[in-house]
Design a protein around this motif. Sequence first.
Motif, PDB file in Angstrom:
ATOM      1  N   ILE A  87       1.021  -1.178   0.042  1.00  0.00           N
ATOM      2  CA  ILE A  87       0.040   0.072   0.056  1.00  0.00           C
ATOM      3  C   ILE A  87       0.927   1.161  -0.011  1.00  0.00           C
ATOM      4  O   ILE A  87       1.711   1.428   0.863  1.00  0.00           O
ATOM      5  N   HIS A  88       0.732   2.017  -1.080  1.00  0.00           N
ATOM      6  CA  HIS A  88       1.630   3.052  -1.199  1.00  0.00           C
ATOM      7  C   HIS A  88       0.871   4.381  -1.428  1.00  0.00           C
ATOM      8  O   HIS A  88       0.081   4.567  -2.571  1.00  0.00           O
ATOM      9  N   VAL A  89       0.853   5.323  -0.417  1.00  0.00           N
ATOM     10  CA  VAL A  89       0.064   6.523  -0.462  1.00  0.00           C
ATOM     11  C   VAL A  89       0.961   7.819  -1.223  1.00  0.00           C
ATOM     12  O   VAL A  89       2.277   7.927  -1.101  1.00  0.00           O
ATOM     13  N   HIS A  90       0.444   8.439  -1.988  1.00  0.00           N
ATOM     14  CA  HIS A  90       0.883   9.651  -2.609  1.00  0.00           C
ATOM     15  C   HIS A  90       0.368  10.933  -2.118  1.00  0.00           C
ATOM     16  O   HIS A  90      -0.494  11.399  -2.523  1.00  0.00           O
ATOM     17  N   PRO A  91       0.881  11.322  -0.819  1.00  0.00           N
ATOM     18  CA  PRO A  91       0.316  12.682  -0.163  1.00  0.00           C
ATOM     19  C   PRO A  91       0.722  13.869  -0.831  1.00  0.00           C
ATOM     20  O   PRO A  91       1.904  14.009  -1.366  1.00  0.00           O
ATOM     21  N   THR A  92      -0.005  14.825  -0.649  1.00  0.00           N
ATOM     22  CA  THR A  92       0.232  16.218  -1.312  1.00  0.00           C
ATOM     23  C   THR A  92       0.370  17.042  -0.068  1.00  0.00           C
ATOM     24  O   THR A  92       0.786  17.007   1.092  1.00  0.00           O
ATOM     25  N   CYS A  93      -0.622  18.083   0.018  1.00  0.00           N
ATOM     26  CA  CYS A  93      -1.040  19.010   1.005  1.00  0.00           C
ATOM     27  C   CYS A  93      -2.184  18.512   1.779  1.00  0.00           C
ATOM     28  O   CYS A  93      -3.122  17.868   1.207  1.00  0.00           O
ATOM     29  N   LEU A  94      -2.212  18.728   3.026  1.00  0.00           N
ATOM     30  CA  LEU A  94      -3.391  18.550   3.636  1.00  0.00           C
ATOM     31  C   LEU A  94      -4.719  19.332   3.293  1.00  0.00           C
ATOM     32  O   LEU A  94      -4.640  20.411   2.775  1.00  0.00           O
ATOM     33  N   GLY A  95      -5.843  18.564   3.059  1.00  0.00           N
ATOM     34  CA  GLY A  95      -6.916  19.370   2.597  1.00  0.00           C
ATOM     35  C   GLY A  95      -7.134  18.874   1.138  1.00  0.00           C
ATOM     36  O   GLY A  95      -8.263  19.150   0.745  1.00  0.00           O
ATOM     37  N   ALA A  96      -6.043  18.455   0.449  1.00  0.00           N
ATOM     38  CA  ALA A  96      -6.592  17.982  -0.787  1.00  0.00           C
ATOM     39  C   ALA A  96      -6.687  16.546  -1.109  1.00  0.00           C
ATOM     40  O   ALA A  96      -6.426  15.755  -0.149  1.00  0.00           O
ATOM     41  N   GLN A  97      -7.026  16.058  -2.428  1.00  0.00           N
ATOM     42  CA  GLN A  97      -7.346  14.768  -2.338  1.00  0.00           C
ATOM     43  C   GLN A  97      -6.177  14.018  -2.955  1.00  0.00           C
ATOM     44  O   GLN A  97      -5.239  14.439  -3.966  1.00  0.00           O
TER      45      GLN A  97
END
Length: 222
Positions: free
Chosen positions: A180-190
């Motif tokens: 399971i690999h998450v692609h986070p950006t900024c908080l509040g974004a999808q």
Amino acid sequence: RKRSNTPAMPRISYPAIEQEAAAHGIDILFWHIQEKEAELQQLVGSCESEASDTEQIRSTARRIEKWAERVLLAFWYGPDAKPAHRHNGAPYVEGAAEVISISHTGLHLAIARSVAGVGIDIEQRSPRALRLASRFLDEREMAWVIDQDKPEDAATLLWSAKEAAFKCAQIDHLSLLADIHVHPTCLGAQWTVDVQEPGRDVPHRYRLWAAVMPAFTFAMCW
């Protein structure tokens, strides 16, 4: 749909989460559980067989969690709702068309439902996830955590995100670290998250939304 004879429910509201969920066809309920076990039993008005099943649980805290789950499910499906679990532990309600996802942390409970499928997770804010980060975060994810203003919250948020993806995918034998690999950006974004099913060349890609709340982190995957 909620029935007219459903119990009164002392729920709490998180408008930002609820609005994001509604935009994707997801219903969600939150509850800060402060009631005693007998009060919860009265709220749900359970039948004898349900009471017997729950009373077999030895932990008082776990019994309270189960009663609270039934109150929320009764709010949606009426007092005759019959919760059950699939072979992989995923919850469902007999006869309901929606997929159900449930999460607890401390005295907080969250339940979501969606016809298209959903996974949610809440985790108490603490340093624990950061201490254990090497067990569930890859190098790219760890770099994102370290770059955040509050790495402890960021690590807990990715823990929530991976747990939500695990629940949404409903694939057996997944590793939070390897599969399971998450692609986070900024908080509040999808965000997006890739789930690698064993024996499949191309991973499944899901959408994900996550937030840090005052008492817990929250993640929703669909």
